[in-house]
Design an enzyme around this catalytic site. Structure first.
Site, PDB file in Angstrom:
ATOM      1  N   HIS A   1      97.685  69.315  -4.683  1.00  0.00           N
ATOM      2  CA  HIS A   1      96.651  69.347  -3.655  1.00  0.00           C
ATOM      3  C   HIS A   1      95.316  68.937  -4.257  1.00  0.00           C
ATOM      4  O   HIS A   1      95.089  69.036  -5.470  1.00  0.00           O
ATOM      5  CB  HIS A   1      96.530  70.731  -3.017  1.00  0.00           C
ATOM      6  CG  HIS A   1      95.881  71.766  -3.903  1.00  0.00           C
ATOM      7  ND1 HIS A   1      94.526  72.004  -3.909  1.00  0.00           N
ATOM      8  CD2 HIS A   1      96.409  72.623  -4.815  1.00  0.00           C
ATOM      9  CE1 HIS A   1      94.248  72.953  -4.784  1.00  0.00           C
ATOM     10  NE2 HIS A   1      95.377  73.357  -5.349  1.00  0.00           N
ATOM     11  N   CYS A   2      94.429  68.428  -3.387  1.00  0.00           N
ATOM     12  CA  CYS A   2      93.053  68.144  -3.790  1.00  0.00           C
ATOM     13  C   CYS A   2      92.158  69.126  -3.041  1.00  0.00           C
ATOM     14  O   CYS A   2      92.607  70.202  -2.653  1.00  0.00           O
ATOM     15  CB  CYS A   2      92.696  66.689  -3.491  1.00  0.00           C
ATOM     16  SG  CYS A   2      92.814  66.255  -1.743  1.00  0.00           S
ATOM     17  N   ALA A   3      90.909  68.772  -2.815  1.00  0.00           N
ATOM     18  CA  ALA A   3      89.982  69.721  -2.207  1.00  0.00           C
ATOM     19  C   ALA A   3      90.331  70.038  -0.763  1.00  0.00           C
ATOM     20  O   ALA A   3      90.070  71.142  -0.282  1.00  0.00           O
ATOM     21  CB  ALA A   3      88.559  69.163  -2.284  1.00  0.00           C
ATOM     22  N   THR A   4      90.940  69.089  -0.048  1.00  0.00           N
ATOM     23  CA  THR A   4      91.179  69.288   1.383  1.00  0.00           C
ATOM     24  C   THR A   4      92.612  69.023   1.814  1.00  0.00           C
ATOM     25  O   THR A   4      93.002  69.389   2.915  1.00  0.00           O
ATOM     26  CB  THR A   4      90.270  68.360   2.215  1.00  0.00           C
ATOM     27  OG1 THR A   4      90.548  66.992   1.863  1.00  0.00           O
ATOM     28  CG2 THR A   4      88.801  68.659   1.965  1.00  0.00           C
ATOM     29  N   ARG A   5      93.424  68.360   0.960  1.00  0.00           N
ATOM     30  CA  ARG A   5      94.726  67.873   1.412  1.00  0.00           C
ATOM     31  C   ARG A   5      95.873  68.361   0.537  1.00  0.00           C
ATOM     32  O   ARG A   5      95.735  68.446  -0.680  1.00  0.00           O
ATOM     33  CB  ARG A   5      94.732  66.337   1.430  1.00  0.00           C
ATOM     34  CG  ARG A   5      93.957  65.739   2.565  1.00  0.00           C
ATOM     35  CD  ARG A   5      93.734  64.257   2.357  1.00  0.00           C
ATOM     36  NE  ARG A   5      92.576  64.001   1.510  1.00  0.00           N
ATOM     37  CZ  ARG A   5      92.204  62.803   1.100  1.00  0.00           C
ATOM     38  NH1 ARG A   5      92.896  61.744   1.442  1.00  0.00           N
ATOM     39  NH2 ARG A   5      91.139  62.655   0.339  1.00  0.00           N
TER      40      ARG A   5
END
Length: 472
Positions: free
Chosen positions: A27-31
């Site tokens: 995952h990244c910051a939003t996804r």
């Protein structure tokens, strides 16, 4: 009301074809980023109908589910609890490359993977700068019976520590993240970064301003510290990881602990200071000059262009590479002229999504568009772009026009932020000085432009019906 993240995670996995279709999750910051075996069996409509999911799309071998900041971390933990395999973004990049990812996309992803982990530190530093700028204004100090000349030197020193440390040791952060991303020993990256800013070396800023002389090796190689430099530290971290891994395969196990770090650091400090540093510092200067040239075009033209294309850059994923430019701007000048234009383009997409929410008669579209607009107002545009605006195309275009108008005004007013990576409403914290009214005005005009254009020319329920008919 608390959310059942375990249930949400289970529904996402099921809609993606079950755990047998999922290779790994990151995952990244939003996804939520998922590498899948078979793209075709994923039920896209079921994914987007799940509670808290704001949109989804497939790119570069990854199926990405947009959840938003904070939420994505909790859902990711529950996905792992279901027994699925987690992976680093570097491992995902390697897996994605097997799905036909080209070299340009891989390079952009690498920039994102290296710079995203250090952004929270730079966000905090920018906020410290904004707060210091606010409390040091004469009107604010007057409330406490003080003036700039009567402020305690010890207090000023404390604020200087808060605002200067991250950028003074920026190569350390970049080296650490790069080495970690490329599979080397992060602690070696930290040490190499510290060597690049060692106090025994002439400070790069002083050398540039002719306040200090560089060191000379072999009579022609100029050596100085690389305080505030980004690209040299990035390349140095990449090379260190590659050299370390190469040495570990060849050094006998009995000597690995002694020889590998010794040889790695010896080779890299010479390469970094004498080859990588001088070359890529110059490249860094050229890149910054090119961006400043664009943004400095007369009559606000540069801001108009960049504001108009900013969210197109976000859609392509190339925006991660811009972190390099913003970090370098802040390190060199203490100001960020990209941020206010980005904020205008982001808040414009919020305006477009809000217009769709107000105008549509579909409860489902409203339930998606309103939260997406709020998310964009807080600086996260993916739900608005992928969930609403880009689906109907015209709202996205109207958002681009609103962003261009805001970028144009931002350039005319000469707006510049004290930090990076927070935009739109949270971004006001980077303008807590005499720029604040102008920042707010630019964002209001950007949002209003996109809203009005979308409401009157960019959306109708006939577009939604046509899109649904096409899918059917």
């Amino acid at each position: 009301m608390s959310k059942n993240y375990k249930q949400i995670a289970s529904e996402i996995v099921e809609a993606l074809g079950g755990d047998e279709n999922i290779i790994s999750v990151a995952h990244c910051a939003t996804r939520l980023r998922v590498i899948v075996k078979d793209r075709e069996i994923i039920k896209d409509s079921e994914v987007t109908d799940i509670d808290l999911v704001k949109g989804s799309f497939f790119t570069s071998g990854q199926y990405q589910v947009i959840l938003g900041t904070g939420i994505v971390n909790k859902v990711y933990e529950e996905v792992l609890a279901l027994g699925l395999s987690g992976s680093s973004k570097n491992e995902q990049a390697e897996a994605a490359s097997k799905y036909g990812d080209n070299w340009f996309k891989r390079m952009i992803r690498i920039f994102g993977d290296v710079f995203v982990p250090i952004i929270p530190v730079l966000v905090a530093t920018g906020l410290f700068m904004g707060v210091r700028g606010l409390i040091m204004q004469e009107q604010v100090l007057a409330l406490f019976g003080a003036t700039p000349s009567t402020v305690s030197p010890d207090f000023l020193l404390l604020t200087q520590i808060l605002t200067d440390t991250a950028f003074a040791f920026l190569p350390v952060l970049v080296c650490w993240s790069a080495v970690k991303n490329f599979g080397g020993s992060p602690v070696l990256g930290i040490i190499l970064g510290l060597m690049l800013v060692h106090p025994a070396l002439p400070v790069s800023w002083d050398v540039a301003q002719h306040k200090a002389d560089p060191l000379y090796f072999f009579g022609f190689i100029k050596v100085a510290g690389y305080q505030g430099s980004v690209l040299p530290a990035f390349i140095a971290g990449l090379c260190l990881a590659k050299i370390e891994k190469w040495l570990r395969k060849r050094v006998p196990n009995a000597l690995d602990l002694i020889l590998t770090p010794f040889l790695t650091l010896l080779i890299m400090v010479v390469l970094s200071l004498m080859v990588i540093g001088p070359i890529f510092h110059q490249v860094e200067i050229w890149l910054l000059a090119a961006v400043n040239f664009l943004l400095g075009l007369p009559s606000g033209l540069g801001g108009l262009i960049y504001g108009g294309i900013n969210q197109i850059i976000v859609v392509t994923g190339v925006h991660h590479a811009l972190n390099l430019i913003e970090i370098q701007m802040l390190a060199e000048t203490g100001w960020n002229t990209v941020n206010p234009i980005s904020s205008a383009s982001i808040i414009a997409q919020a305006g477009a999504a809000l217009a769709v929410a107000v105008k549509t008669s579909s409860p489902k579209t409203k339930s998606l568009a309103y939260p997406s607009a709020v998310s964009a107002m807080l600086g996260i545009t993916e739900p608005a772009i992928f969930g609403v605006n880009l689906r109907f195309v015209k709202p996205f275009i109207m958002g681009l026009i609103g962003g261009a108008v805001g970028g144009f005004l931002s350039s005319l007013f000469g707006l510049k932020a004290t930090g990076m990576s927070i935009t739109a409403i949270p971004g006001t914290l980077l303008y807590m000085n005499d720029q604040l009214p102008w920042y707010l005005l630019v964002n209001v005009i950007s949002m209003a432009t996109a809203f009005l254009l979308t409401y009157f020319f960019g959306y109708s329920d006939k577009m939604k019906e046509a899109l649904e008919a096409k899918k059917g």
